[in-house]
Write a protein that holds these residues in place. Structure first.
Motif, PDB file in Angstrom:
ATOM      1  N   SER A   1       0.845  -1.193   0.000  1.00 26.87           N
ATOM      2  CA  SER A   1       0.000   0.000   0.000  1.00 26.87           C
ATOM      3  C   SER A   1       0.879   1.241   0.000  1.00 26.87           C
ATOM      4  CB  SER A   1      -0.917  -0.001   1.229  1.00 26.87           C
ATOM      5  OG  SER A   1      -1.796   1.099   1.209  1.00 26.87           O
TER       6      SER A   1
ATOM      7  N   GLY B   1      -5.929  -6.218   0.727  1.00 28.40           N
ATOM      8  CA  GLY B   1      -5.516  -5.075  -0.078  1.00 28.40           C
ATOM      9  C   GLY B   1      -6.355  -4.997  -1.335  1.00 28.40           C
TER      10      GLY B   1
ATOM     11  N   GLN C   1      -2.717  -0.653  -3.585  1.00 28.76           N
ATOM     12  CA  GLN C   1      -3.649  -1.461  -2.793  1.00 28.76           C
ATOM     13  C   GLN C   1      -4.092  -0.666  -1.577  1.00 28.76           C
ATOM     14  OE1 GLN C   1      -1.111  -5.115  -2.405  1.00 28.76           O
ATOM     15  NE2 GLN C   1      -2.957  -6.190  -3.057  1.00 28.76           N
ATOM     16  N   ARG C   2      -5.388  -0.667  -1.329  1.00 27.09           N
ATOM     17  CA  ARG C   2      -5.962   0.049  -0.185  1.00 27.09           C
ATOM     18  C   ARG C   2      -6.235  -0.953   0.927  1.00 27.09           C
ATOM     19  NH1 ARG C   2     -10.120   0.955  -2.353  1.00 27.09           N
ATOM     20  NH2 ARG C   2     -11.892   0.101  -1.204  1.00 27.09           N
TER      21      ARG C   2
END
Length: 335
Positions: free
Chosen positions: A244, A270, A278-279
């Motif tokens: 991330s 993610g 990626q969150r």
């Protein structure tokens, strides 16, 4: 049925259940002149299959476990795992090697239901342990395998005087090659058995050389921190690492932290993000609860980017046939 390996007479064993028949059948094969025995895989990572294992290597594995736990001749052991698989077979082999008395109980979620006397040694799955916490005081040495031990279960067993260990291993290592104590002392690191060499590859993943049970160097996808020549800490599967904004996040570590605070099943994932790549999101199994969200907001995450960008509640987390959470399927659901 009780099998006394100090005075083994297979012809004098009279089975009353199908499970007892399977145990006797394995003993007949074990004491025959063949150099190998058949073992069935669980099918958790593919179609179930049968493969042959050298008896000599199974005996070597048994010696390592028995020596580590200081089991001795005349001790009592309890078999409550399916004997088709390596986990159940190795309980029989350990009893054979150390000349113990083996109590044979039908595998179930409550394997101690009929047990009233003390037992020196037993192996269970986490789910079996969950359902027998109130009777674990009858066991002196317990090893837990087949799946990871949840933080909530660790809490429930931490006060017990029973020597409880989590196992680390795979089918290629004939059960396990390292143990980590959970009770009465809680350890952070697995301790590898004697004659087992550990190292890391360029990715930081564990390599195992255990010549007594496998002549090849075994390469895992498990990211680890190595403390010394025989101790390591599991960080997570490299397949699950979340990137991330350039920061690598180990979801298993964060899940362990959250599970100390709430009882629900939780997973960090993610999800695709145009800016971060990626969150980081936290998925919680169960009904949406503002109280749970508030508790999570108070968790002292080590890094600011360890805090989830979003919390998602789902009715049910998808699982594999043997009960393990299915991250890939969950990702598909959320995508």
């Amino acid at each position: 049925m009780v099998i006394d390996f100090n005075n083994l007479k297979i012809n004098n064993l009279y089975p009353h259940t199908e499970f007892e028949k399977k145990v006797i059948l394995f003993l007949e094969k074990w004491t025959s002149g063949s150099e190998t025995v058949d073992v069935q895989t669980s099918g958790s990572t593919g179609a179930p299959k049968v493969f042959e294992i050298e008896k000599r290597k199974m005996m070597n594995s048994a010696v390592m476990t028995c020596n580590f736990l200081q089991l001795k001749e005349g001790d009592t052991a309890l078999l409550c795992l399916p004997v088709e698989y390596i986990s159940g077979k190795m309980m029989v082999v350990r009893s054979f090697e150390r000349k113990m008395k083996l109590l044979v109980e039908e595998p179930s979620l409550q394997p101690l239901e009929e047990i009233t006397a003390e037992i020196d040694f037993c192996a269970m799955t986490p789910l079996q342990v969950e359902n027998t916490v109130d009777k674990l005081h009858l066991i002196k040495n317990l090893i837990i395998g087949g799946a990871s031990v949840s933080e909530s279960l660790k809490k429930r067993i931490s006060h017990l005087n029973t020597n409880i260990f989590e196992t680390y291993g795979m089918s290629e290592t004939l059960s396990h090659i390292a143990l980590k104590q959970l009770s009465p002392k809680a350890e952070d690191y697995f301790t590898a058995f004697e004659h087992v060499e550990i190292s890391k590859d360029d990715r930081g993943c564990l390599r195992i050389f255990a010549p007594d049970v496998n002549s090849e160097v075994l390469q895992t996808n498990d990211l680890v921190e190595i403390k010394n020549y025989n101790q390591f800490r599991f960080l997570g599967r490299i397949d699950n690492v979340i990137n991330s904004g350039g920061a690598k996040i180990f979801p298993e570590e964060l899940e362990g932290l959250v599970k100390k605070e709430i009882a629900n099943e939780v997973l960090f994932l993610g999800l695709k993000d145009e800016i971060l790549g990626q969150r980081l999101v936290l998925v919680i199994e169960g009904q949406r609860s503002e109280k749970l969200i508030e508790r999570i907001s108070q968790i002292p995450f080590e890094k600011n980017f360890h805090k989830p960008k979003e919390i998602i509640f789902v009715d049910e987390v998808p699982r594999t046939p043997n009960g393990k959470v299915n991250r890939l399927e969950l990702m598909k659901m959320l995508s």
